[in-house]
Design a protein around this motif. Structure first.
Motif, PDB file in Angstrom:
ATOM      1  N   LEU A  82      -8.139   3.213  -9.513  1.00  0.00           N
ATOM      2  CA  LEU A  82      -7.613   2.576  -8.299  1.00  0.00           C
ATOM      3  C   LEU A  82      -7.057   3.593  -7.314  1.00  0.00           C
ATOM      4  O   LEU A  82      -6.525   3.242  -6.274  1.00  0.00           O
TER       5      LEU A  82
ATOM      6  N   LEU B  13      -1.529  -1.584  -6.267  1.00  0.00           N
ATOM      7  CA  LEU B  13      -2.839  -1.267  -6.861  1.00  0.00           C
ATOM      8  C   LEU B  13      -3.065   0.220  -6.636  1.00  0.00           C
ATOM      9  O   LEU B  13      -3.392   0.631  -5.519  1.00  0.00           O
TER      10      LEU B  13
ATOM     11  N   LYS C 115     -10.017  -2.510  -7.024  1.00  0.00           N
ATOM     12  CA  LYS C 115      -8.751  -3.079  -6.550  1.00  0.00           C
ATOM     13  C   LYS C 115      -8.880  -4.597  -6.420  1.00  0.00           C
ATOM     14  O   LYS C 115      -7.975  -5.340  -6.810  1.00  0.00           O
TER      15      LYS C 115
ATOM     16  N   THR D 151       0.819  -1.220   0.000  1.00  0.00           N
ATOM     17  CA  THR D 151       0.000   0.000   0.000  1.00  0.00           C
ATOM     18  C   THR D 151       0.849   1.263   0.000  1.00  0.00           C
ATOM     19  O   THR D 151       0.316   2.361  -0.015  1.00  0.00           O
TER      20      THR D 151
END
Ligand code: FAD
Length: 313
Positions: free
Chosen positions: A62, A33, A70, A9
């Motif tokens: 996204l 993503l 996602k 992330t």
């Protein structure tokens, strides 16, 4: 060697924890993503923790807090590459992504995992850490959500290549559109889950106004502020700062608990802290059972006095 996916992330501690954990299972590939350019911006950080390949599943769709696209993108990538396992952050968004992918692919999913063995056996701590469960996904490619602060991130520098992945954002993303995103100002304090020092206050603080004594002490140490559930339920401090079983799990170098009794549900979120200091006026408070240093006294006297000593140095 089997390929293991880590959903990255960003350049953050939980991503590094997952990359460290994944290295015990196989060759690590990070999956990003996000909006175009995200993977390239964090590639060096991911490589530092052992990602040999980075799949860049990038699309404007996204970039928003919309989970469905996602999950669609990840499901398509998992189908195409058949990794040995997929590690996803145990955050609100991560758990939703993992759940959706598991349903889409008819795979098993394990959440809030704190350890993973080479054969895929996962450790989960339940009942506020009182019971440890070892389990394995029995169907499909294992999807595992990893609880923050379960692993000490260890660098293992690799050379990463970025592979762009075609993203076909499925119809599910059209069911909801984001009209507005409000990002709360972060403030100067470190993030609760990533802070080296956390100073938490409990019901003993007495009121929202008096929480300033916790904040002042935290600021002196460059610490994040946390709170017990009794403190957040009483409106002394916002819920997002709650530490414990139903709040955030922290594992800082130093955790200061002031006016917190040490209920098992609070301990579940902080007992792996390296050094625990408790300030409580009741010498029988259970927090002293796990404290490395305990001060029996009134927090409104002890914290300002300790603060004075720190200022002198
Ligand atoms: P208390 O237990 O009331 O303790 C206050 C302490 O402050 C006392 O020990 C008292 O001696 C001391 N004190 C009072 N005044 C002073 C003073 N002036 N100076 C110094 N000390 C003082 N709790 C969490 O924290 N996090 C969770 O995530 C969480 N999840 C839960 C989930 C479930 C399903 C349940 C049932 C409970 C959960 N709880 C959680 C609640 C938990 O059981 C306790 O009720 C809560 O942690 C108590 O908070 P506290 O220690 O601040 O308050």
């Amino acid at each position: 060697m089997a390929e293991v996916f880590v959903v990255a992330t960003g350049a953050n501690k939980l991503t590094y924890e997952m990359l460290t954990l994944a290295r015990g299972l196989g060759e690590v590939s990070a999956v990003v993503l996000g909006a175009p350019g995200t993977a390239a911006s964090i590639a060096d950080n991911l490589a530092e923790y052992g990602a040999a390949k980075i799949y860049a599943a990038e699309d404007e769709a996204l970039d928003k807090y919309l989970v469905a696209p996602k999950a669609d993108a990840l499901a398509a990538l998992v189908t195409a590459k058949s990794p040995a396992a997929v590690l996803v952050p145990s955050t609100q968004e991560g758990k939703e992504i993992a759940g959706r992918v598991a349903v889409a692919l008819d795979n098993g999913v394990l959440t809030d995992v704190t350890g993973l063995e080479a054969d895929g056996t996962a450790t989960q701590e339940i009942f506020a850490g009182a019971t440890v469960v070892k389990s394995k996904v029995a169907k499909g490619i294992p999807l595992v959500t990893v609880k923050p602060n379960s692993v000490t991130p260890e660098p293992a520098p690799a050379t990463a290549t970025i592979e762009a992945v075609e993203v076909s954002v499925a119809d599910s993303s059209k069911l909801v559109t984001v009209e507005e995103t409000v990002v709360e100002p972060k403030g100067d304090r470190p993030d609760l889950t990533e802070a080296n020092i956390v100073v938490s206050g409990g019901r003993g603080v007495g009121s929202a106004e008096q929480f300033s004594v916790i904040e002042e002490f935290a600021d002196l140490l460059g610490a994040a502020v946390g709170a017990s559930r009794a403190a957040t339920d009483s409106g002394f401090y916002p819920h997002k700062f709650q530490v414990g079983q139903t709040g955030t799990t922290v594992s800082p170098q130093l955790y200061v608990a002031a006016g917190i009794s040490g209920a098992i549900q609070h301990r579940a979120g902080m007992q792996t802290s390296k050094t625990i200091v408790a300030v409580n006026k009741d010498e029988g408070a259970p927090i002293f059972e796990i404290a490395d240093y305990g001060v029996v006294g009134d927090l409104f006297t002890v914290l300002p006095q300790a603060g004075e000593e720190i200022r002198k140095r």
